[in-house]
Design an enzyme around this catalytic site. Structure first.
Site, PDB file in Angstrom:
ATOM      1  N   GLU A 107      -3.900   8.256   7.680  1.00 50.23           N
ATOM      2  CA  GLU A 107      -4.900   7.393   7.046  1.00 50.23           C
ATOM      3  C   GLU A 107      -5.235   6.205   7.950  1.00 50.23           C
ATOM      4  OE1 GLU A 107      -5.321   4.555   3.073  1.00 50.23           O
ATOM      5  OE2 GLU A 107      -3.881   6.206   3.059  1.00 50.23           O
ATOM      6  N   HIS A 112       0.833  -1.207   0.000  1.00 46.27           N
ATOM      7  CA  HIS A 112       0.000   0.000   0.000  1.00 46.27           C
ATOM      8  C   HIS A 112       0.865   1.253   0.000  1.00 46.27           C
ATOM      9  CE1 HIS A 112      -2.197   3.124   2.412  1.00 46.27           C
ATOM     10  NE2 HIS A 112      -3.107   2.894   1.490  1.00 46.27           N
ATOM     11  N   GLU A 166       2.220   1.800  -3.439  1.00 42.96           N
ATOM     12  CA  GLU A 166       1.173   2.359  -4.310  1.00 42.96           C
ATOM     13  C   GLU A 166       1.087   3.875  -4.167  1.00 42.96           C
ATOM     14  OE1 GLU A 166      -3.164   3.582  -3.801  1.00 42.96           O
ATOM     15  OE2 GLU A 166      -2.928   1.529  -3.085  1.00 42.96           O
ATOM     16  N   HIS A 167       1.117   4.362  -2.934  1.00 44.32           N
ATOM     17  CA  HIS A 167       1.080   5.808  -2.685  1.00 44.32           C
ATOM     18  C   HIS A 167       2.265   6.507  -3.355  1.00 44.32           C
ATOM     19  CE1 HIS A 167      -1.885   6.901   0.666  1.00 44.32           C
ATOM     20  NE2 HIS A 167      -2.240   5.711   0.232  1.00 44.32           N
TER      21      HIS A 167
END
Length: 369
Positions: free
Chosen positions: A141, A66, A69-70
């Site tokens: 987040e 993840h 991906e960012h």
């Protein structure tokens, strides 16, 4: 270029595996204005222990897929979202348990946007400074999702089902795990999982297949990739039993949220066998508890569920589970009613009209892609 005709759903796919290993699939839709493209890698949150070739296994921090991906959206020239927007496209990305997907949709400048998609995903840009900056963003987040009741109940259920498999770990990882991520580890994971041989490009919409394949072939021929070595993934043995039959969390919500699931004991399915099992399970769930089923209607009429109630099924070679639930004023009564319905279905089978309706619905969804 291979032509694949699926007459039952009136679709024709075009497929080719390029010399560098990239699988490309195009689904032309005559008369469609909007085009969608996804560029995906077989790399998700569960891939936290792996080896390449005959090298020894390594373990990486939870949440790194993840995190990667960012970071892919950051280029030396700025944020790639702005580039897509200037070209009339809407772009996004997501990380799941076993995939990371980059995508855009647009009605214009399709070829230009497709080149942008290919180029930014195949051009990583990590620095010590931007990695440290991203840790703060993802930490926010993670903390935000801790306050999200739907997210908490979903991962609370998965955590209750699985003892050892990393699927029970939040896709974003933890605040502690992401603090361990550094530039070198990001590049290591990128070089392992973002090789074209581990990726697929899918384009659907009002496009000409020959032009798309020509563009992709030309784009990839200008880039150099080392030969791909075998990726070996490692998972601890997972017991057949669930870890906890029931778990509970207290959050400020207007109605209780009840989610229940079924962890499958049999795994190891691959290819067409896995696909058939997934299709059959989804049909079963839709027939039994879908919005058009008698059970759903009776629960709704008795105010035990709302339109938030739903179901999903996740499967891969090493895990498979169903999830059912939503808001309810009385979780215990909901569970009792569902158990009775399952026992009845096991004894008498699914209702034929519900099954046929679910099958037609699934076929309609396929035809409308």
């Amino acid at each position: 270029m291979e032509r694949l005709v699926y007459s039952d759903v009136r679709e024709t796919l075009y497929r080719e595996v390029l010399p560098n290993g990239l699988e490309v699939i195009v689904l032309p839709k005559e008369g469609f204005r909007k085009t969608y493209a996804t560029f995906s890698t077989r790399y998700g949150s569960i891939d936290n222990r792996f080896a390449v070739g005959d090298r020894p296994p390594i373990e990486v921090p939870d949440g790194i897929a993840h995190f990667l991906e960012h970071k892919m959206f950051e280029e030396p020239t700025g944020d790639i979202f702005a580039t897509f927007a200037s070209q009339g496209a809407s772009a996004n990305a997501f990380t799941s348990f076993d995939r990371t997907v980059y995508l855009f949709s647009a009605t214009e400048q399709i070829e230009k946007n497709l080149v942008t998609l290919l180029d930014f995903v195949q051009h990583p840009y990590f620095t010590d400074e931007n990695v440290e900056k991203e840790k703060g963003i993802i930490e926010q987040e993670i903390n935000m999702y801790r306050d999200n009741a739907d997210w908490r109940v979903y991962f609370g259920l998965i955590d209750a089902m699985y003892h050892n498999h990393p699927i029970h770990i939040d896709i974003a990882g933890t605040v502690e795990s992401i603090r361990q991520i550094d530039k070198a580890t990001l590049y290591r994971c990128y070089e392992t999982f973002y090789h074209p041989g581990n990726m697929m490009l899918f384009v659907v919409g009002g496009v000409d297949a020959e032009r798309i394949f020509g563009l992709v072939r030309d784009n990839q021929s200008r880039k150099s990739f080392p030969p791909q070595e075998e990726i070996r993934r490692f998972f601890d043995a997972e017991p057949e039993s669930v870890k906890k039959p029931k778990t509970k969390a207290v959050l400020p919500v207007s109605l209780p949220k009840c989610m229940f699931g079924f962890k499958e004991k049999r795994t190891g399915f691959t290819g067409r066998e896995l696909q058939r099992r997934e299709a059959a399970t989804k049909l079963m769930l839709e027939s039994l508890i879908g919005p058009s089923s008698p059970l759903y209607q009776s629960l709704y009429d008795d105010n035990l569920i709302s339109d938030s109630f739903g179901h999903e099924y996740n499967s891969a070679p090493d895990y498979a589970f169903s999830v059912i639930g939503g808001d309810t004023p009385d979780p215990d009564a909901l569970l009792d009613r569902f158990r009775v319905a399952v026992d009845r279905a096991l004894a008498d089978g699914l209702q034929k009209t519900s099954f046929e309706r679910a099958k037609r619905k699934k076929s309609a969804v396929i035809c409308a892609c």
